[in-house]
Design a protein around this motif. Structure first.
Motif, PDB file in Angstrom:
ATOM      1  N   ARG A 179       0.914  -1.468  -0.108  1.00  0.00           N
ATOM      2  CA  ARG A 179       0.116   0.273   0.091  1.00  0.00           C
ATOM      3  C   ARG A 179       0.442   1.270   0.065  1.00  0.00           C
ATOM      4  NH1 ARG A 179      -3.620  -1.260   3.882  1.00  0.00           N
ATOM      5  NH2 ARG A 179      -3.046  -0.208   5.470  1.00  0.00           N
ATOM      6  N   SER A 180       1.979   1.297   0.478  1.00  0.00           N
ATOM      7  CA  SER A 180       3.027   2.372   0.378  1.00  0.00           C
ATOM      8  C   SER A 180       3.296   2.237  -0.855  1.00  0.00           C
ATOM      9  CB  SER A 180       3.898   1.872   1.705  1.00  0.00           C
ATOM     10  OG  SER A 180       5.074   1.261   1.666  1.00  0.00           O
ATOM     11  N   PHE A 181       3.486   1.772  -1.828  1.00  0.00           N
ATOM     12  CA  PHE A 181       3.330   2.136  -3.365  1.00  0.00           C
ATOM     13  C   PHE A 181       3.087   2.682  -3.810  1.00  0.00           C
ATOM     14  CE2 PHE A 181       7.370  -1.525  -2.788  1.00  0.00           C
ATOM     15  CZ  PHE A 181       8.524  -0.562  -2.161  1.00  0.00           C
ATOM     16  N   GLU A 182       2.742   3.797  -3.928  1.00  0.00           N
ATOM     17  CA  GLU A 182       1.165   4.521  -4.487  1.00  0.00           C
ATOM     18  C   GLU A 182       1.705   4.615  -5.885  1.00  0.00           C
ATOM     19  OE1 GLU A 182       1.110   8.492  -3.609  1.00  0.00           O
ATOM     20  OE2 GLU A 182       0.619   7.960  -0.952  1.00  0.00           O
ATOM     21  N   GLN A 183       2.611   4.677  -6.083  1.00  0.00           N
ATOM     22  CA  GLN A 183       3.590   4.579  -7.761  1.00  0.00           C
ATOM     23  C   GLN A 183       3.509   2.971  -8.358  1.00  0.00           C
ATOM     24  OE1 GLN A 183       5.749   4.359  -5.241  1.00  0.00           O
ATOM     25  NE2 GLN A 183       7.671   4.462  -6.188  1.00  0.00           N
ATOM     26  N   TYR A 184       2.442   1.947  -7.585  1.00  0.00           N
ATOM     27  CA  TYR A 184       2.087   0.463  -8.551  1.00  0.00           C
ATOM     28  C   TYR A 184       1.143   0.319  -7.785  1.00  0.00           C
ATOM     29  CZ  TYR A 184       6.944   0.787  -9.257  1.00  0.00           C
ATOM     30  OH  TYR A 184       8.898   0.933  -9.304  1.00  0.00           O
ATOM     31  N   GLN A 185      -0.093   1.383  -7.514  1.00  0.00           N
ATOM     32  CA  GLN A 185      -1.180   1.368  -6.934  1.00  0.00           C
ATOM     33  C   GLN A 185      -2.005   0.397  -8.726  1.00  0.00           C
ATOM     34  OE1 GLN A 185      -3.669   4.771  -5.819  1.00  0.00           O
ATOM     35  NE2 GLN A 185      -5.230   3.923  -5.981  1.00  0.00           N
ATOM     36  N   GLN A 186      -2.060   1.138  -9.241  1.00  0.00           N
ATOM     37  CA  GLN A 186      -2.936   0.156 -10.894  1.00  0.00           C
ATOM     38  C   GLN A 186      -2.413  -1.318 -10.471  1.00  0.00           C
ATOM     39  OE1 GLN A 186      -2.197   2.177 -14.239  1.00  0.00           O
ATOM     40  NE2 GLN A 186      -3.396   3.719 -13.906  1.00  0.00           N
ATOM     41  N   ALA A 187      -1.022  -1.370 -10.705  1.00  0.00           N
ATOM     42  CA  ALA A 187      -0.914  -2.630 -10.234  1.00  0.00           C
ATOM     43  C   ALA A 187      -1.159  -4.251  -9.255  1.00  0.00           C
ATOM     44  CB  ALA A 187       0.860  -3.150 -10.090  1.00  0.00           C
ATOM     45  N   SER A 188      -0.944  -3.943  -8.017  1.00  0.00           N
ATOM     46  CA  SER A 188      -1.379  -4.488  -6.709  1.00  0.00           C
ATOM     47  C   SER A 188      -2.864  -4.101  -6.916  1.00  0.00           C
ATOM     48  CB  SER A 188      -1.874  -2.817  -5.797  1.00  0.00           C
ATOM     49  OG  SER A 188      -0.468  -3.035  -5.084  1.00  0.00           O
ATOM     50  N   GLU A 189      -4.061  -2.838  -7.603  1.00  0.00           N
ATOM     51  CA  GLU A 189      -5.035  -3.515  -7.679  1.00  0.00           C
ATOM     52  C   GLU A 189      -5.831  -4.630  -9.096  1.00  0.00           C
ATOM     53  OE1 GLU A 189      -6.981   0.475  -9.310  1.00  0.00           O
ATOM     54  OE2 GLU A 189      -6.778   1.281  -7.039  1.00  0.00           O
ATOM     55  N   ASP A 190      -5.233  -4.269  -9.666  1.00  0.00           N
ATOM     56  CA  ASP A 190      -5.206  -6.394 -10.495  1.00  0.00           C
ATOM     57  C   ASP A 190      -4.988  -7.490 -10.293  1.00  0.00           C
ATOM     58  OD1 ASP A 190      -5.320  -6.244 -13.775  1.00  0.00           O
ATOM     59  OD2 ASP A 190      -3.755  -7.445 -13.433  1.00  0.00           O
ATOM     60  N   ALA A 191      -3.677  -6.936  -9.378  1.00  0.00           N
ATOM     61  CA  ALA A 191      -3.648  -7.897  -8.551  1.00  0.00           C
ATOM     62  C   ALA A 191      -4.777  -8.965  -8.364  1.00  0.00           C
ATOM     63  CB  ALA A 191      -2.281  -8.100  -8.046  1.00  0.00           C
ATOM     64  N   TRP A 192      -5.107  -8.035  -6.788  1.00  0.00           N
ATOM     65  CA  TRP A 192      -6.495  -8.642  -6.486  1.00  0.00           C
ATOM     66  C   TRP A 192      -7.352  -8.662  -7.107  1.00  0.00           C
ATOM     67  CZ3 TRP A 192      -7.479  -9.942  -2.074  1.00  0.00           C
ATOM     68  CH2 TRP A 192      -6.806  -9.515  -0.214  1.00  0.00           C
ATOM     69  N   ARG A 193      -7.574  -8.154  -8.329  1.00  0.00           N
ATOM     70  CA  ARG A 193      -8.538  -8.987  -9.258  1.00  0.00           C
ATOM     71  C   ARG A 193      -8.509  -9.896 -10.043  1.00  0.00           C
ATOM     72  NH1 ARG A 193      -8.630  -3.043 -10.791  1.00  0.00           N
ATOM     73  NH2 ARG A 193      -7.397  -2.782 -12.006  1.00  0.00           N
ATOM     74  N   GLN A 194      -6.984 -10.584 -10.322  1.00  0.00           N
ATOM     75  CA  GLN A 194      -6.561 -11.397 -10.724  1.00  0.00           C
ATOM     76  C   GLN A 194      -7.213 -12.289  -9.905  1.00  0.00           C
ATOM     77  OE1 GLN A 194      -5.553 -12.231 -13.689  1.00  0.00           O
ATOM     78  NE2 GLN A 194      -5.679 -10.410 -14.838  1.00  0.00           N
ATOM     79  N   MET A 195      -6.482 -12.330  -8.576  1.00  0.00           N
ATOM     80  CA  MET A 195      -6.522 -13.398  -6.970  1.00  0.00           C
ATOM     81  C   MET A 195      -7.926 -13.466  -7.075  1.00  0.00           C
ATOM     82  SD  MET A 195      -3.613 -12.657  -4.247  1.00  0.00           S
ATOM     83  CE  MET A 195      -4.351 -11.499  -3.761  1.00  0.00           C
ATOM     84  N   LEU A 196      -8.746 -12.579  -6.690  1.00  0.00           N
ATOM     85  CA  LEU A 196     -10.865 -12.880  -6.407  1.00  0.00           C
ATOM     86  C   LEU A 196     -11.115 -13.590  -7.546  1.00  0.00           C
ATOM     87  CD1 LEU A 196     -11.487  -9.662  -4.655  1.00  0.00           C
ATOM     88  CD2 LEU A 196     -10.452 -11.564  -3.845  1.00  0.00           C
TER      89      LEU A 196
END
Length: 252
Positions: A222-239
């Motif tokens: 969560r502290s890597f704001e520049q990779y927020q979109q990647a993190s959001e997509d990773a959640w979508r991929q997992m779920l």
């Protein structure tokens, strides 16, 4: 080391309630006891997940990640790797985790994961019908290995895993894999990841590889704001992966 003690997992796109969060001591089939942290979902979707940490073992990042999965409807148990060598007590921030990592074995980790799976299938753990694993770095490749080591596993997810630490079990793998890879990961190479992808394809193992170009090792933070979109997509991929494979049989 994958995540520092200050790291926090990104929030999932779907949030709800979680309940019954508790610290546990579970017992593996070989009699070894290890620490774990469990969170049950108030709106369960029929799935459970074993969270497999990085080399630090069970720390705050993974406890919070277990809560985030529960908020998304997935019962979760985050495990520690070091019960056999460091006991089950809480540890100081200066804990010498690497000396204990060197003493872990693939068989011991699989036994601990098996105990966590049994807990998730129990009434106390939520009676999850389909069980998944998710791991990070050291735990990423260990999670992929569970595809071969855990009968009836619904799927195995790995962030930043090292293919070299999992490929020996490809012929025995049965559960689908999700590979979530950092494009700028210094712990492995794109060629190595591509080779692993090809080997899984040749073995006819269901899997999906997702590469986040330019993202570094441990981008899911969560502290890597520049990779927020990647993190959001990773959640979508997992779920999406969990939803797709919940209540579906694994390869015979």
């Amino acid at each position: 080391m994958c995540y520092s003690l200050d790291a926090r997992p990104p929030l999932p796109p779907i949030t709800g309630g979680s309940t019954d969060d508790r610290d546990l001591v579970l017992t593996a089939a070989d009699g070894s006891r290890f620490a774990a942290y469990s969170v049950r979902a108030t709106g369960p979707i029929g799935a459970g997940i074993v969270v497999m940490p990085d080399v630090r073992g069970l720390h705050t990042f993974y406890r919070e990640l277990a809560r985030r999965f529960a908020e998304a409807g997935v019962h979760a148990v985050a495990i520690d790797y070091f019960g056999r060598t460091a006991g089950t007590e809480s540890r100081a921030e200066d804990f010498d985790f690497m000396s204990h990592v060197k003493q872990t074995t693939a068989e011991g980790i699989a036994a601990d994961v098996g105990a966590a799976i049994a807990y998730l299938r129990s009434a106390e753990g939520g009676r999850a019908a389909s069980i998944f694993t998710v791991g990070f770095c050291f735990g990423g490749s260990a999670s992929w290995r569970q595809s071969a080591q855990q009968p009836g596993l619904a799927g195995a997810i790995g962030f930043y895993g090292r293919p070299a630490n999992a490929r020996d079990l490809i012929p025995q793998m049965k559960a689908p894999l999700l590979l979530l890879l950092a494009g700028d990961d210094r712990a492995t190479t794109p060629d190595e990841n591509d080779r692993f992808d090809r080997e899984l394809t040749e073995a006819k193992l269901p899997h999906k590889k997702v590469v986040y170009e330019g993202a570094p090792h441990s981008f899911f933070d969560r502290s890597f704001e520049q990779y927020q979109q990647a993190s959001e997509d990773a959640w979508r991929q997992m779920l999406s992966f969990i939803k797709e494979h919940t209540r579906e049989p694994v390869r015979a």
